[in-house]
Design a protein around this motif. Structure first.
Motif, PDB file in Angstrom:
ATOM      1  N   PHE A  76      -8.800  -0.160   6.157  1.00  0.00           N
ATOM      2  CA  PHE A  76      -7.825   0.102   5.096  1.00  0.00           C
ATOM      3  C   PHE A  76      -6.431  -0.185   5.632  1.00  0.00           C
ATOM      4  CE2 PHE A  76     -11.390   2.597   3.501  1.00  0.00           C
ATOM      5  CZ  PHE A  76     -11.410   2.190   2.178  1.00  0.00           C
ATOM      6  N   MET A  77      -5.633  -0.844   4.799  1.00  0.00           N
ATOM      7  CA  MET A  77      -4.295  -1.281   5.188  1.00  0.00           C
ATOM      8  C   MET A  77      -3.254  -0.659   4.251  1.00  0.00           C
ATOM      9  SD  MET A  77      -5.191  -3.540   7.569  1.00  0.00           S
ATOM     10  CE  MET A  77      -3.865  -4.713   7.835  1.00  0.00           C
ATOM     11  N   ARG A  78      -2.039  -0.583   4.743  1.00  0.00           N
ATOM     12  CA  ARG A  78      -0.919  -0.188   3.890  1.00  0.00           C
ATOM     13  C   ARG A  78      -0.178  -1.436   3.424  1.00  0.00           C
ATOM     14  NH1 ARG A  78       1.913   5.323   6.420  1.00  0.00           N
ATOM     15  NH2 ARG A  78       0.029   6.638   6.223  1.00  0.00           N
ATOM     16  N   LYS A  79      -0.104  -1.589   2.128  1.00  0.00           N
ATOM     17  CA  LYS A  79       0.619  -2.699   1.514  1.00  0.00           C
ATOM     18  C   LYS A  79       1.957  -2.141   1.037  1.00  0.00           C
ATOM     19  CE  LYS A  79       0.121  -5.969  -2.370  1.00  0.00           C
ATOM     20  NZ  LYS A  79      -0.747  -6.354  -3.509  1.00  0.00           N
ATOM     21  N   ASN A  80       3.003  -2.515   1.690  1.00  0.00           N
ATOM     22  CA  ASN A  80       4.305  -1.868   1.498  1.00  0.00           C
ATOM     23  C   ASN A  80       5.148  -2.569   0.434  1.00  0.00           C
ATOM     24  OD1 ASN A  80       4.580   0.209   3.938  1.00  0.00           O
ATOM     25  ND2 ASN A  80       3.534  -1.632   4.684  1.00  0.00           N
ATOM     26  N   TYR A  81       5.483  -1.849  -0.586  1.00  0.00           N
ATOM     27  CA  TYR A  81       6.485  -2.315  -1.550  1.00  0.00           C
ATOM     28  C   TYR A  81       7.013  -1.098  -2.296  1.00  0.00           C
ATOM     29  CZ  TYR A  81       2.805  -2.175  -5.215  1.00  0.00           C
ATOM     30  OH  TYR A  81       1.805  -1.803  -6.075  1.00  0.00           O
ATOM     31  N   PHE A  82       8.174  -1.246  -2.900  1.00  0.00           N
ATOM     32  CA  PHE A  82       8.848  -0.122  -3.536  1.00  0.00           C
ATOM     33  C   PHE A  82       8.929  -0.354  -5.044  1.00  0.00           C
ATOM     34  CE2 PHE A  82      10.255  -0.184   0.840  1.00  0.00           C
ATOM     35  CZ  PHE A  82      10.081   1.138   1.205  1.00  0.00           C
ATOM     36  N   TYR A  83       8.324   0.578  -5.775  1.00  0.00           N
ATOM     37  CA  TYR A  83       8.349   0.494  -7.227  1.00  0.00           C
ATOM     38  C   TYR A  83       8.223   1.921  -7.751  1.00  0.00           C
ATOM     39  CZ  TYR A  83       8.073  -2.218 -11.497  1.00  0.00           C
ATOM     40  OH  TYR A  83       8.369  -2.795 -12.706  1.00  0.00           O
ATOM     41  N   PRO A  84       8.826   2.244  -8.877  1.00  0.00           N
ATOM     42  CA  PRO A  84       8.839   3.639  -9.335  1.00  0.00           C
ATOM     43  C   PRO A  84       7.455   4.265  -9.527  1.00  0.00           C
ATOM     44  CG  PRO A  84      10.459   2.361 -10.547  1.00  0.00           C
ATOM     45  CD  PRO A  84       9.666   1.377  -9.731  1.00  0.00           C
ATOM     46  N   ASP A  85       6.439   3.445  -9.892  1.00  0.00           N
ATOM     47  CA  ASP A  85       5.112   4.022 -10.137  1.00  0.00           C
ATOM     48  C   ASP A  85       4.253   4.082  -8.872  1.00  0.00           C
ATOM     49  OD1 ASP A  85       4.365   1.378  -9.770  1.00  0.00           O
ATOM     50  OD2 ASP A  85       3.957   1.003 -11.887  1.00  0.00           O
ATOM     51  N   LEU A  86       4.880   3.893  -7.702  1.00  0.00           N
ATOM     52  CA  LEU A  86       4.179   3.962  -6.425  1.00  0.00           C
ATOM     53  C   LEU A  86       4.895   4.982  -5.530  1.00  0.00           C
ATOM     54  CD1 LEU A  86       1.765   2.368  -5.075  1.00  0.00           C
ATOM     55  CD2 LEU A  86       3.525   1.062  -3.882  1.00  0.00           C
ATOM     56  N   PRO A  87       4.603   6.266  -5.692  1.00  0.00           N
ATOM     57  CA  PRO A  87       5.408   7.309  -5.024  1.00  0.00           C
ATOM     58  C   PRO A  87       5.452   7.183  -3.507  1.00  0.00           C
ATOM     59  CG  PRO A  87       4.001   8.282  -6.710  1.00  0.00           C
ATOM     60  CD  PRO A  87       3.583   6.860  -6.569  1.00  0.00           C
ATOM     61  N   LYS A  88       4.360   6.745  -2.882  1.00  0.00           N
ATOM     62  CA  LYS A  88       4.330   6.679  -1.412  1.00  0.00           C
ATOM     63  C   LYS A  88       5.202   5.557  -0.858  1.00  0.00           C
ATOM     64  CE  LYS A  88      -0.161   6.229  -0.838  1.00  0.00           C
ATOM     65  NZ  LYS A  88      -0.797   6.327  -2.169  1.00  0.00           N
ATOM     66  N   GLY A  89       5.493   4.567  -1.693  1.00  0.00           N
ATOM     67  CA  GLY A  89       6.182   3.383  -1.194  1.00  0.00           C
ATOM     68  C   GLY A  89       5.232   2.376  -0.572  1.00  0.00           C
ATOM     69  N   TYR A  90       3.942   2.646  -0.645  1.00  0.00           N
ATOM     70  CA  TYR A  90       2.928   1.692  -0.196  1.00  0.00           C
ATOM     71  C   TYR A  90       1.638   1.963  -0.962  1.00  0.00           C
ATOM     72  CZ  TYR A  90       1.191   5.591   2.695  1.00  0.00           C
ATOM     73  OH  TYR A  90       0.718   6.809   3.130  1.00  0.00           O
ATOM     74  N   GLN A  91       0.799   0.947  -1.000  1.00  0.00           N
ATOM     75  CA  GLN A  91      -0.513   1.041  -1.631  1.00  0.00           C
ATOM     76  C   GLN A  91      -1.566   0.924  -0.543  1.00  0.00           C
ATOM     77  OE1 GLN A  91      -1.638  -2.462  -3.806  1.00  0.00           O
ATOM     78  NE2 GLN A  91      -2.938  -1.355  -5.243  1.00  0.00           N
ATOM     79  N   ILE A  92      -2.578   1.791  -0.573  1.00  0.00           N
ATOM     80  CA  ILE A  92      -3.680   1.667   0.379  1.00  0.00           C
ATOM     81  C   ILE A  92      -4.646   0.622  -0.161  1.00  0.00           C
ATOM     82  CG2 ILE A  92      -5.533   2.840   1.607  1.00  0.00           C
ATOM     83  CD1 ILE A  92      -4.005   5.439   1.286  1.00  0.00           C
ATOM     84  N   SER A  93      -4.836  -0.439   0.615  1.00  0.00           N
ATOM     85  CA  SER A  93      -5.618  -1.582   0.176  1.00  0.00           C
ATOM     86  C   SER A  93      -6.391  -2.135   1.376  1.00  0.00           C
ATOM     87  CB  SER A  93      -4.687  -2.637  -0.428  1.00  0.00           C
ATOM     88  OG  SER A  93      -5.404  -3.730  -0.912  1.00  0.00           O
ATOM     89  N   GLN A  94      -6.866  -3.350   1.259  1.00  0.00           N
ATOM     90  CA  GLN A  94      -7.531  -4.061   2.347  1.00  0.00           C
ATOM     91  C   GLN A  94      -7.053  -5.499   2.325  1.00  0.00           C
ATOM     92  OE1 GLN A  94     -11.680  -3.269   1.287  1.00  0.00           O
ATOM     93  NE2 GLN A  94     -11.777  -1.576   2.753  1.00  0.00           N
ATOM     94  N   LEU A  95      -7.365  -6.239   3.384  1.00  0.00           N
ATOM     95  CA  LEU A  95      -6.950  -7.642   3.419  1.00  0.00           C
ATOM     96  C   LEU A  95      -8.086  -8.468   4.013  1.00  0.00           C
ATOM     97  CD1 LEU A  95      -4.540  -9.381   2.576  1.00  0.00           C
ATOM     98  CD2 LEU A  95      -3.620  -9.121   4.887  1.00  0.00           C
ATOM     99  N   ASP A  96      -7.894  -9.004   5.208  1.00  0.00           N
ATOM    100  CA  ASP A  96      -8.910  -9.887   5.784  1.00  0.00           C
ATOM    101  C   ASP A  96     -10.202  -9.158   6.121  1.00  0.00           C
ATOM    102  OD1 ASP A  96      -7.185 -12.026   5.567  1.00  0.00           O
ATOM    103  OD2 ASP A  96      -6.326 -11.717   7.558  1.00  0.00           O
TER     104      ASP A  96
END
Length: 476
Positions: A76-96
């Protein structure tokens, strides 16, 4: 088409779990804004994510269904971006190192087949939702959707037309509903699509700058948006104008795409492993559990039905529209044995009643066993097909079995040749002109005699027996 289209899709598939991916908040649609949230969804300091095991099971089921590798040690990876509907400032996701690796989906396009490769399927949490119409001067934030488990399915750019893209989308939509891992409700956002579109000279193997069409929520709009974007890019190329790599939105009313933002690359999100989550550790017992939950897949079931029951493609499409329909079909056939008869009834009278009462097949008040018992009474000659059509709505409303209603209404067919011959004799005596017409070659008069005999018998004479005895009698 003067240019070749190159299309890849990213499908966002919400998983139908009871709770969210990393929190215990309910995963339900339609609640009051921000009701389905807790401290983790709101990004309170010190809270830690706990992985929802059922979401991993669903992802593994889907991976196996598309013949992909299910990665037992996905990160699991942290995908970092800032948007009002994303309180943590990152989304837990995956990549490769996503949980689903590779796989293929074969599209039947009629005159040809197209094989679409899967790049990956990553398990991730959904973001919240900005609400623009709740207030006149402000934008609201609803975090009910924040943390809902998703599979983000990323295809390779193997599709060459909007029709192929829609066919791919429909096939995945059907599969996730069939597996029971997602309701696929596009109006509620359970199944969403981003389309990556570029064009190139026919015969070229190069990839040009691609445009991402964001958050399209219907099959029809996907086809429209891709075709409009292909035409827009073609016009630019005709004029030797550059095609910018960007994200665009589709406006269905204006039938156009418009710029949303420049297209991000993976490094823009500064991915790094989430320190609060260990890699998956899926053992043999886990994969055995998944295999037990995986139903017979649609393409295998289709081939079995085709060989066992010789059904046409339209009938197969209807029966396999979802798993409940296919299971219902199997249960009826297991009891009465005639696949074509069952298919005809499911598409005919049974479908009419489902539509009339706005029910899905798993909600029908007539069970598979009850329908099979009714069809068996047609097969053994107890009642006619017409009588069965009258009985089915009564079974639907009363809950009574076919046998109870047949006995109560005296609907058993008369198969006694002597009794039927007596009715035939009475009709012939009363119809000398029709007899003469039939014997002079007017074969269609046979229908008249059959109708009169059935009327005289109050519908109880076996029509097949009536037909045969009438032909023999009228030859004399």
């Amino acid at each position: 088409m003067r240019y070749e289209a190159v299309i890849g899709l990213e499908l966002h598939i919400q998983l139908d779990t009871n709770s969210k991916l990393f929190s215990s908040s309910p995963n339900t649609f339609g609640s009051e804004p921000n009701d389905n949230t807790n401290e983790l969804d709101l990004a309170y300091p010190g809270v830690l994510p706990v992985l929802n095991r059922q979401a991993v099971v669903y992802a593994a089921m889907f991976g196996q269904a598309i013949d992909a590798k299910v990665n037992p040690h996905a990160f699991f990876m942290r995908k970092n971006y800032f948007y009002p509907d994303l309180p943590k400032g990152y989304q837990i996701s995956q990549l490769d190192d996503a949980v689903i690796q590779g796989g293929t989906v074969v599209l039947d396009m009629g005159e040809y087949q197209r094989e679409v490769r899967i790049n990956r399927g990553q398990l991730e949490e959904d973001a919240g939702k900005s609400v623009h119409d709740a207030f006149s001067d402000r934008t609201g934030i609803d975090l009910n959707r924040a943390g809902v488990p998703l599979i983000e399915l990323v295809s390779e750019p193997d599709m060459r037309s909007a029709k192929e893209a829609v066919a791919f989308m429909r096939k995945i939509h059907h599969l996730v509903r069939y597996l029971g891992i997602s309701d696929g409700n596009m109006q509620e956002g359970s199944f969403r699509c981003d389309a990556n579109v570029s064009i190139r000279e026919p015969g070229s193997e190069a990839y040009n700058a691609r445009v991402e069409l964001k958050n399209i929520n219907s099959f029809r709009f996907v086809e429209q948006a891709i075709n409009i974007e292909i035409e827009r890019q073609s016009d630019l190329m005709d004029q030797s104008q550059p095609i910018d790599q960007e994200t665009r939105l589709f406006d269905a009313e204006k039938q156009e795409t418009r710029t949303m933002r420049s297209k991000e690359e993976a490094n823009d999100y500064r991915y790094f492993p989430d320190p609060d989550l260990l890699p998956l550790d899926l053992d043999e017992a886990f994969f055995e559990e998944v295999a037990e939950q995986l139903p017979e897949l649609p393409h295998l079931r289709r081939e079995r039905y085709r060989q066992a029951h010789e059904l046409d493609e339209d009938s197969l499409d209807y029966i396999l529209q979802d798993r409940y329909s296919a299971d219902f079909f199997d249960a009826v056939v297991a009891q009465c044995g005639d696949g074509k008869l069952v298919s005809n009834w499911l598409q005919g009278e049974f479908a009419r009643l489902l539509n009339e009462h706005q029910l899905d097949i798993d909600e029908a008040p007539v069970s598979a066993e009850a329908l099979a018992a009714l069809l068996q009474r047609i097969q053994d000659g107890t009642i006619s097909g017409n009588a069965a059509k009258k009985l089915l709505p009564q079974m639907w409303e009363s809950g009574e079995s076919a046998d109870v209603l047949i006995d109560a209404q005296g609907l058993k067919q008369v198969n006694d040749d002597q009794q039927i011959l007596s009715w035939i004799d009475e009709v012939i005596v009363e119809s000398p002109d029709q007899v003469a017409a039939y014997q002079n070659g007017q074969e269609k008069m046979l229908g008249y005699f059959v109708g009169q005999v059935l009327k005289r018998s109050k519908g109880q004479a076996n029509p097949k027996t009536v037909n045969q005895l009438l032909r023999d009698k009228l030859k004399q």
